[in-house]
Write an enzyme that holds these catalytic residues in place. Structure first.
Site, short mmCIF file in Angstrom:
data_model
loop_
_atom_site.label_atom_id
_atom_site.label_comp_id
_atom_site.label_asym_id
_atom_site.label_seq_id
_atom_site.Cartn_x
_atom_site.Cartn_y
_atom_site.Cartn_z
N PRO A 3 105.54 36.97 21.37
CA PRO A 3 106.11 36.36 20.17
C PRO A 3 105.30 35.14 19.68
CG PRO A 3 107.85 36.92 21.72
CD PRO A 3 106.56 37.25 22.40
N GLY A 6 99.70 35.95 19.23
CA GLY A 6 99.21 37.20 18.64
C GLY A 6 97.69 37.20 18.61
N LEU A 61 90.48 46.85 23.81
CA LEU A 61 90.55 46.75 22.34
C LEU A 61 89.25 47.24 21.71
CD1 LEU A 61 92.44 43.38 21.74
CD2 LEU A 61 93.35 45.69 21.86
N ALA A 110 89.70 50.90 21.30
CA ALA A 110 90.69 51.27 20.28
C ALA A 110 90.21 50.90 18.88
CB ALA A 110 92.02 50.58 20.59
N ARG A 111 89.58 49.73 18.76
CA ARG A 111 89.07 49.32 17.43
C ARG A 111 88.02 50.30 16.93
NH1 ARG A 111 88.33 42.93 19.19
NH2 ARG A 111 90.50 42.30 18.90
N LEU A 156 97.87 57.95 -9.63
CA LEU A 156 98.96 58.93 -9.72
C LEU A 156 100.13 58.41 -10.55
CD1 LEU A 156 97.30 60.28 -7.40
CD2 LEU A 156 99.47 61.10 -6.53
N GLY A 157 99.97 57.24 -11.14
CA GLY A 157 101.06 56.70 -11.96
C GLY A 157 102.35 56.64 -11.16
N GLU A 180 95.26 45.12 16.35
CA GLU A 180 93.92 45.23 16.99
C GLU A 180 92.98 44.15 16.46
OE1 GLU A 180 92.97 47.43 19.26
OE2 GLU A 180 94.37 49.11 19.13
N HIS A 185 92.24 41.16 9.95
CA HIS A 185 91.05 41.16 9.08
C HIS A 185 90.30 39.83 9.21
CE1 HIS A 185 88.88 42.77 5.66
NE2 HIS A 185 89.12 41.69 4.94
#
Ligand code: TGC
Ligand code: FAD
Length: 392
Positions: free
Chosen positions: A141, A144, A247, A250-251, A346-347, A371, A374
């Protein structure tokens, strides 16, 4: 949802750079996604349910431990095959790819790399078939982006370890049979422990009300005086570098996976642009719509080349963590931008579940966050090129 008419774009004949085996593996995964994922995924996402029925299919296409040696039940494939499988699965849904990423790179990988022979033999074959499903507990929590600050810890009680703490935002947690959990020992050193469902004091409540990755189950891992047998500690690597090593794998898979989501959005928008008539002609005939499509296919092609080159480096064991960060960051950002543009093309139809675009767009908001966000990946590149740490 409309029938899945997906046709993969290959503007630069990248198929010519793949082996016959790569193409067979990719095509098998593609066919499975069309047959078993596309017809059910929209409803699963709308209902916010992980479709457990697809677990055996994921195992069959080699999505659980693609590069884990066959002696442990893995598929024994190379890194490009792994990437192609992730691309095809995420073409179906990022949440399904998440399940496969976690199982392969975040659960099987650490057991294979950091575990002993008994641990490999006990866990890997069952994880490869999907008989057991795994989760990976790093995030907390209050920790991160900065996992080094974790407070989950264990004490040596002689014949067992006593584990306390909590992990948040954990993919697969609500149904996992085993969890690879990162915790500090009494000296503050991070180690990996395999925690099994059924251990007293271990619970996995689900996190509800997500607008993203709705077909993937996310939850917590809570440890209240959990007695973990000593043989469940992964002995062969410790420190933050151990989870970060998982990681990296996975990344790398996400760098390929995001291309799949982008291809699906592009392909859907391209087809729609030729069929949808406004002002007496297909909207694809208007310059503004062509600009969007031309930019999409350009960015997809650049991302494909980046992922393929990274795969070659991975196969040679030469890919650096910073190179992987660059590809994860670029390709997820590329996919999210394409999903947003494609949705506009696609409106009003773009916001419905008749088409996959809005689901991809919402999913990618998680993919650009987990992961490593940005921003964190940008700082990793910044550190790599300057040698100056801007995190702290
Ligand atoms: P720092 O001092 O830089 O490094 C500590 C130790 O780790 C080593 N290292 C790495 N090793 C392997 N791979 C990497 N990518 C590595 N990056 C660093 C480093 O060499 C050092 O080793 P040693 O031996 O010297 O101790 O650590 P820091 O505390 O400054 O943090 C660096 C930072 C911010 C880049 C790192 O903490 C980070 O990447 N943060 C982002 C956290 C993150 O990505 N969390 C992901 C959680 S799992 C998840 O999201 C799963 S989603 C799955 C799904 O559903 O698909
Ligand atoms: P924070 O770290 O609080 O970041 C908030 C913002 O601050 C971000 O924009 C970030 O970029 C920025 N920021 C943070 N530090 C800096 C800095 N030094 N400089 C500049 N900006 C900074 N984790 C697991 O362990 N296992 C899982 O299976 C897993 N699955 C997930 C599934 C989903 C659906 C989601 C959403 C997350 C999952 N995560 C998992 C957690 C994920 O890895 C974290 O959400 C992510 O690492 C970011 O941590 P945070 O959410 O605490 O954000």
């Amino acid at each position: 949802m409309k029938p899945d008419l997906f046709e993969a774009p290959d503007y630069y004949n990248i198929d010519d750079l793949l082996t016959e085996e790569h193409k067979l593996i990719r095509d098998a995964a593609r066919a499975w996604v069309k047959r078993d994922v596309s017809p059910i995924i929209e409803e699963a996402a709308q209902k916010a349910q992980f479709p457990k029925s697809i677990i055996p299919g994921l195992a069959e296409i080699g999505a659980f431990g693609p590069y884990i040696p066959e002696e442990y039940g893995g598929a024994g494939l190379d890194q490009i095959s792994y990437g192609l499988i992730m691309q095809e699965i995420e073409r179906g849904d990022s949440g399904v790819r998440s399940t496969a990423s976690v199982q392969s790179s975040l659960v099987m990988y650490p057991i294979w790399k950091y575990g002993n022979e008994e641990q490999r033999k006990k866990y890997l074959p069952k994880l490869a078939t999907g008989e057991w499903m795994g989760s990976f507990g790093l995030t907390e929590p209050d920790h991160g982006s900065n996992p080094a600050g974790m407070v989950t810890s264990y004490k040596d009680k002689g014949d067992h370890y006593l584990l306390n703490g909590a992990k948040l935002w954990i993919s697969n947690s609500p149904f996992c049979d085993v969890a690879v959990v990162w915790a500090k020992n009494e000296e503050g050193r991070i180690h990996g422990l395999v925690v099994e469902r059924g251990m007293e004091g271990f619970s996995t409540p689900e996190t509800h009300n997500k607008w993203s990755l709705r077909a993937s189950a996310t939850g917590e891992l809570i440890f209240q005086d959990v007695k973990v047998p000593k043989e469940n500690l992964l002995p062969n690597k410790s420190g933050l570098g151990a989870p970060l090593g998982c990681l990296d794998s996975a990344r790398y898979g996400i760098a390929w996976g995001a291309i799949g989501a982008a291809m699906d959005c592009y392909d859907t928008a391209l087809r729609y642009s030729k069929e949808r008539i406004q002002f007496g002609k297909p909207i694809g005939g208007f310059q503004l719509q062509q600009k969007k499509l031309a930019e999409m296919i350009t960015e997809i092609t650049k991302a494909q080349l980046l992922a393929l080159r990274l795969g070659q480096l991975k196969n040679e064991d030469k890919a650096t963590s910073a190179q992987i960060s660059m590809a994860k960051r670029n390709n997820v950002d590329m996919a999210l931008k394409i999903a947003r543009e494609a949705r506009q093309m696609l409106g009003g139809m773009g916001i419905t579940g008749e088409y996959p675009i809005m689901r991809h767009m919402m999913n990618l908001e998680s993919v650009i966050t987990y992961e490593g966000t940005h921003d964190i990946h940008l700082l990793i590149t910044g550190l790599d090129v300057t040698g100056l740490n801007a995190f702290k």
